[in-house]
Design an enzyme around this catalytic site. Structure first.
Site, PDB file in Angstrom:
ATOM      1  N   ASP A  23       0.988  -1.164   0.420  1.00 25.39           N
ATOM      2  CA  ASP A  23      -0.087   0.338   0.135  1.00 25.39           C
ATOM      3  C   ASP A  23       0.815   0.941   0.379  1.00 25.39           C
ATOM      4  OD1 ASP A  23      -1.396   2.255   0.571  1.00 25.39           O
ATOM      5  OD2 ASP A  23      -2.558   1.249   2.504  1.00 25.39           O
ATOM      6  N   LYS A  87       2.310  11.646  -3.073  1.00 22.08           N
ATOM      7  CA  LYS A  87       1.470  10.610  -4.430  1.00 22.08           C
ATOM      8  C   LYS A  87       0.445  11.543  -5.189  1.00 22.08           C
ATOM      9  CE  LYS A  87      -1.477   7.151  -3.914  1.00 22.08           C
ATOM     10  NZ  LYS A  87      -2.098   5.790  -2.442  1.00 22.08           N
ATOM     11  N   GLU A 187      -6.857   0.769  -4.654  1.00 18.59           N
ATOM     12  CA  GLU A 187      -7.042   0.522  -2.502  1.00 18.59           C
ATOM     13  C   GLU A 187      -8.476  -0.072  -2.435  1.00 18.59           C
ATOM     14  OE1 GLU A 187      -6.107   4.249  -2.139  1.00 18.59           O
ATOM     15  OE2 GLU A 187      -3.807   3.814  -2.845  1.00 18.59           O
ATOM     16  N   ASP A 211     -12.962   5.248   2.300  1.00 20.55           N
ATOM     17  CA  ASP A 211     -11.553   5.270   2.592  1.00 20.55           C
ATOM     18  C   ASP A 211     -11.314   6.764   2.762  1.00 20.55           C
ATOM     19  OD1 ASP A 211      -9.444   5.586   2.386  1.00 20.55           O
ATOM     20  OD2 ASP A 211      -8.389   4.354   0.798  1.00 20.55           O
TER      21      ASP A 211
HETATM   22 MG    MG Z   1      -5.064   4.579   2.276  1.00 23.59          MG
END
Ligand code: MG
Ligand code: ADP
Length: 618
Positions: A23, A87, A187, A211
């Site tokens: 991840d 990111k 994800e 999320d």
């Molecule tokens: Mg995450």
């Protein structure tokens, strides 16, 4: 010869080739594997420490990168050389991120707003791919250290909204870190896998994955049937996460305690300390009702009730996204069987409550929300290693993909929300006699005219042997692989000439842009329909004029003088209509011309002309 490794930690034999799940988060990253003996996914961690590696890179005076907890400490003392949230920059240009430029305490290069962003540290420049590769390298080394075996293969997760460029950038970062990236997966898909959803092949379920991480929010609606995962819709906000909760607390304290706002701007160290205190308070309030601390002689306090009212607007924004995702999926909240919570910020009780209230059922939060994505990536890695063949993964495209046809129209080959991997082919033909090349322009978007959509790529199919217009059969194929990367192929079927291109757009779209493009397509739907009808009528008119002219030149003695004159008149009328913005007029003139030419066209219609009248042309 196969190599057999011995895990010194457990004393057990294991495969030489360990495929790990990673991840790569905005805030935290981690590695997980399927435990070779217990067969359950586990996050890797050194004894007595956290599995989470902060996604922070610090450069020392010599430009050597340091990653994780050690680097995070420099957020306060050395912000210019400490890169966090890299990111957010993946596959982005400065133009894409400039609106949020004040979030970055380090130098993001802004002199070329169009090309991919770089970060400057000292006299060196780093791309987000470089920065992510440092994090991945740290994770790889960590895993090797714990497993006592080389780690060369990985599955890496990305947000559902990552586009081709961002997925490709993530892949490249893996490669730079010495990892063979076997698969990029979404994800939310990984999170569902970690919950073991879909293992029973006869189970049918609709799942919402909520999320809320450190910097991003994603909601995904998934359907599982026959062991197949399908993403029905996705929504979210790339600039909404736990950091915003921290900022809300900071703002509250600034007001309440009377901390000098301008002073904080200058004193970055104090600002960072305040931010970290706010995060501490937030986490503390997940399990307690009152937080109290002192910073620089100021008393900082916060109750859970105060905190809840501070963050209510942010929670509401996530619920709005949930509503949109439900609408896109065409579902009601009572169609959702399971709600899965992902991301550290879902530990906030008010978040859980809001989500539970919205979906009208308790949420699933048994699996550690920080680790759940990596654990699912490990499950996927295991599937790829051939240890688990029960699954097949499907994802969707966020925007339609198509090519430009005559008159600048968008011809959609893969509609938005199509499942991937997917493959679609369609035939086109030429517009002019002897045309030897055809330009294939690939676009992404929902509007009817390509000029309103986003161009992804363009190439020429050359070497088509000379044939009359309408005779060549050019098959255009769109293939989206499991990673969401698009390959476009064009092949002239009669001659076999072919050409293909892999689409790696220069920089990506944010989910706000995707959303904007969708909204635009709705706002302009009516205009677009009118324009499309007009363009189509004009194209048809032009084609018919061309064909008729050619016919007359070829077969002058098939027609009487009267027929010739009537045809010329009708052609002139059509020509005039083409210059006007009236689709109906054009169509009626086309009809008139057709009426006149039909009898002699029937007399001598040759195949090529017929094809030209029928086929789509590029
Ligand atoms: Mg995450
Ligand atoms: P990402 O996916 O963006 O890398 P994570 O899922 O690791 O992020 O979540 C990180 C966020 O979770 C941070 O904002 C952190 O402050 C928050 N967080 C972690 N633990 C808690 C907690 N106990 N209560 C509230 N927020 C938490």
């Amino acid at each position: 010869m196969a190599k057999i490794g011995i895990n010194i930690a457990t004393g057990s034999l294991q495969q030489a080739e360990m495929i790990v799940g990673i991840d790569l988060g905005t805030t935290n990253s981690l590695v997980a594997i399927i435990h070779p003996e217990s067969k359950v996914p586990v996050a890797l961690k050194e004894f007595n420490s956290s599995s989470l590696v902060p996604s922070v890179v610090h450069f020392d005076g010599f430009g050597n990168p340091e990653v994780g907890e050690a680097a995070k400490q420099y957020l306060e003392t050395d912000p210019a050389n400490t890169i966090f949230s890299a990111k957010r920059l993946m596959g982005k240009s400065y133009r894409d991120v400039k609106e949020h430029a004040d979030l970055f305490t380090y130098k993001v290069i802004d002199d070329d707003t169009e090309s991919l962003v770089k970060v400057q540290v000292g006299d060196k420049f780093y791309s987000p791919i470089d920065l992510s590769s440092f994090i991945l390298k740290e994770l790889k080394e960590r895993a090797e250290h714990i497993l006592k075996t080389p780690v060369n293969k990985a599955v890496i997760t990305v947000p559902a909204y990552f586009n081709d460029a961002q997925r490709q950038a993530t892949r490249d970062a893996g490669k730079l870190a010495g990892l063979d990236v076997l698969r990029i997966i979404n994800e939310p898909t990984a999170a569902s896998l970690a919950y073991g959803l879909g293992i029973n092949k006869y189970e049918e379920k609709t799942i919402a994955v909520y999320d809320l991480g450190g910097g991003t929010f994603d909601i995904s609606i998934l359907k599982i049937a026959n062991g197949i995962f399908e993403v029905l819709s996705t929504n979210g906000d790339t600039y909404l996460g736990g950091d915003d909760l921290d900022r809300a607390i900071v703002q509250h304290w600034i007001k309440k305690v009377g901390i000098d706002h301008n002073g904080l701007k200058i004193n970055k160290i104090l600002a960072q300390s305040l931010r970290l205190k706010a995060e501490e308070a937030k986490k503390y309030l997940s399990d307690h009702t009152v937080f109290q601390a002192e910073l620089n002689g100021d008393q900082l306090s916060l109750s859970r009730d105060e905190f809840n009212s501070l963050i209510q607007p942010l929670i509401d924004r996530t619920i709005d996204c949930c509503k949109k995702a439900m609408t896109d999926a065409g579902l009601q909240t009572n169609d959702i069987d399971t709600v899965v919570m992902v991301g550290g910020s879902t530990r906030v009780p008010a978040v859980k409550e809001a989500v539970s209230t919205f979906f009208g059922k308790p949420v699933n939060d048994e699996v550690n929300p920080d680790e759940v994505v990596a654990l699912g990536a490990a499950v996927q890695a295991d599937i790829l290693a051939g240890n688990n063949t029960d699954f097949l993964l499907l994802d969707i495209t966020p925007l339609s993909l198509g090519i430009e046809t005559m008159g600048g129209l968008m011809d959609v080959l893969i509609p938005r929300n199509s499942k991937i991997p997917s493959r679609v082919g369609r035939q086109y033909t030429t517009h002019k006699d002897g045309q030897s090349g055809m330009r294939i322009s690939v676009y992404q978007g929902e509007r009817d005219l390509v000029k309103d959509n986003r161009k992804l790529a363009e190439f020429n199919l050359t070497g088509i042997p000379g044939m009359p217009a309408g005779l060549p059969k050019v098959e255009v194929q769109f293939l989206i692989d499991a990673d969401g990367i698009l390959v476009v192929k064009a092949k002239e079927l009669r001659s076999g000439v072919e050409q293909s291109i892999e689409v790696k757009p220069q920089y990506g779209l944010t989910d706000q842009e995707v959303e904007q493009m969708l909204l635009d397509s709705i706002t302009h739907a009516k205009d677009d329909m009118v324009t499309r009808a007009l363009v189509e009528a004009r194209t048809e008119g032009e084609q018919i004029l061309g064909v008729t002219e050619k016919f007359i030149a070829k077969n002058p003695d098939l027609m009487t003088k009267e027929e010739m004159l009537a045809t010329a008149n009708a052609m002139q009328a059509l020509q005039l209509a083409l210059t006007m913005e009236d689709k109906n007029l054009i169509q009626s003139k086309i009809e008139e011309l057709n009426e006149i030419t039909r009898p002699f066209a029937e007399r001598a219609m040759d195949q090529a002309v017929g094809a030209a009248l029928k086929g789509k042309t590029l």
